[in-house]
Design a protein around this motif. Sequence first.
Motif, short mmCIF file in Angstrom:
data_model
loop_
_atom_site.label_atom_id
_atom_site.label_comp_id
_atom_site.label_asym_id
_atom_site.label_seq_id
_atom_site.Cartn_x
_atom_site.Cartn_y
_atom_site.Cartn_z
N PRO A 1 15.44 49.60 -99.82
CA PRO A 1 16.90 49.50 -99.83
C PRO A 1 17.49 49.43 -98.41
CG PRO A 1 16.18 51.72 -100.35
CD PRO A 1 14.95 50.88 -100.31
N PRO A 2 18.72 48.92 -98.29
CA PRO A 2 19.35 48.87 -96.96
C PRO A 2 19.37 50.27 -96.33
CG PRO A 2 20.70 47.74 -98.59
CD PRO A 2 19.58 48.39 -99.34
N GLY A 3 19.03 50.34 -95.06
CA GLY A 3 19.09 51.62 -94.35
C GLY A 3 17.78 52.39 -94.36
N VAL A 4 16.80 51.93 -95.14
CA VAL A 4 15.53 52.66 -95.24
C VAL A 4 14.73 52.56 -93.94
CG1 VAL A 4 14.14 50.78 -96.23
CG2 VAL A 4 13.58 53.13 -96.81
N GLY A 5 15.01 51.52 -93.15
CA GLY A 5 14.32 51.37 -91.87
C GLY A 5 13.42 50.14 -91.81
N LYS A 6 13.73 49.12 -92.60
CA LYS A 6 12.87 47.93 -92.64
C LYS A 6 12.79 47.23 -91.29
CE LYS A 6 15.15 46.04 -95.98
NZ LYS A 6 16.01 47.21 -96.22
N SER A 7 13.96 46.94 -90.71
CA SER A 7 13.90 46.14 -89.48
C SER A 7 13.29 46.97 -88.34
CB SER A 7 15.27 45.59 -89.09
OG SER A 7 16.18 46.62 -88.95
N THR A 8 13.57 48.26 -88.33
CA THR A 8 12.98 49.12 -87.30
C THR A 8 11.46 49.18 -87.49
OG1 THR A 8 14.99 50.42 -87.55
CG2 THR A 8 13.28 51.35 -86.16
N ARG B 1 19.32 42.62 -85.29
CA ARG B 1 18.10 43.16 -85.86
C ARG B 1 16.87 42.65 -85.11
NH1 ARG B 1 16.72 42.35 -90.88
NH2 ARG B 1 16.67 44.43 -91.73
N GLU C 1 10.44 39.77 -95.69
CA GLU C 1 11.27 40.95 -95.91
C GLU C 1 12.37 40.66 -96.93
OE1 GLU C 1 13.72 41.77 -92.54
OE2 GLU C 1 14.40 43.69 -93.32
N LYS D 1 10.81 57.27 -91.55
CA LYS D 1 11.56 58.28 -90.77
C LYS D 1 10.91 59.66 -90.82
CE LYS D 1 15.73 55.65 -91.80
NZ LYS D 1 17.15 55.61 -92.04
N ASP E 1 9.91 61.94 -88.96
CA ASP E 1 9.95 62.54 -87.61
C ASP E 1 11.01 63.64 -87.58
OD1 ASP E 1 12.45 61.01 -87.29
OD2 ASP E 1 11.14 59.28 -86.95
N SER F 1 6.75 56.80 -88.86
CA SER F 1 7.96 56.92 -88.03
C SER F 1 7.95 55.82 -86.99
CB SER F 1 8.00 58.28 -87.33
OG SER F 1 8.94 58.22 -86.26
N ALA F 2 9.06 55.14 -86.90
CA ALA F 2 9.17 54.10 -85.88
C ALA F 2 9.43 54.72 -84.51
CB ALA F 2 10.27 53.13 -86.26
N ILE F 3 9.81 55.98 -84.52
CA ILE F 3 10.10 56.66 -83.24
C ILE F 3 8.80 57.17 -82.60
CG2 ILE F 3 11.23 58.68 -82.20
CD1 ILE F 3 13.54 58.22 -84.13
#
Length: 336
Positions: free
Chosen positions: A66-73, A111, A157, A205, A207, A243-245
């Motif tokens: 869903p939008p905001g889940v972190g796909k592009s990150t 993005r 995507e 996410k 983290d 985690s993308a971080i």
Amino acid sequence: MEKILRKRPTFADYLEGIKRHDKIITAQAITLVESQLPADIDLAEKIIEAILPLTGNSIRIGITGPPGVGKSTFIESFGEFLTHAGKKIAVLAIDPSSTLTKGSILGDKTRMENLSRNANAFIRPSATGNTLGGVTNATKETILLCEAAGFDVILIETVGVGQSEVAVRDMVDFFLLLVMAGAGDELQGIKKGIMEMADGIVVTKADGDNVKRAQHAKLDLQNALHLFNTPPSQWLPRVVTSSAITNLGIEDIWKMIEQYADVTKQNDFFSINRQQQDISWFHSSMQRMIKKEIVDGIASAEKIKELEEKIMAKEISASAACNLIVKMIKQRFAKI
Ligand code: GDP
């Protein structure tokens, strides 16, 4: 005003450009396969036919959530990891919202900023046209063009909001679902159907304060997956926290996909699945083309509208309306 006349690439230009892995020509060829103009359709077909022997050598990965889940990150981190590992990656973003709302969820330029500057990455929003059928046709051919142009990992995507996932599932080798560990009953919100399509699930996410929650979500998801039947691939879907971080899980996700490819190449599912996907592509394209060329060409839009109204008013059944159209088509062909 001076007009800049840019020469349109010829068939040979396209072919040579794709063969030497030229990103600009590849992008132009994608525009061509997305075009609805009859002359473009013919040239696109010729190009696809000519490059077919150069295709098939990538791993095709669907990514949804869903939008905001972190796909592009996630795709930024995953893409950076892959390009460091020597891979060339293409990211095709399918944006169903643009046809529904004329707006765009995936298309904004901010993005994947780093990845868009990466010489070994190619990012392309995919136009859906007016129908979901458009997703299948143009995106499928775009995958082939990207493979011929030397990309060895293709990420497709979609926003996890509906039917486009089913269309994408039917054109990838591996389907990755991204979910977020939210507060409480986050798993309730994930549709069973979409979980059943997944070969891997990423809890994003994971983290900071969210680590524990992500681990709980992972266990819940693993338990939920156990209830499903073993899929035809014989591959049991896995859950990874990421985690993308901190880059947690990024390498594990790639290893999981490599293992999937190993297992399914050994049991032949990998190639059988691709063959079946091509056959279902053939059938859906055929239906769409017959509808466009024959049904729309012979039965006018007004006639179809008139029948729709009669169906709504219960003056005629849907199958009787269909029969009327078939009769019209038969009569037209009888005259030829
Ligand atoms: P998309 O709509 O699915 O493409 O989601 P985005 O990639 O745009 O991410 C949505 C928000 O989540 C942004 O504010 C990101 O900075 C944030 N985000 C994405 N990945 C992570 C992560 O791994 N950790 C944390 N803490 N935030 C993240």
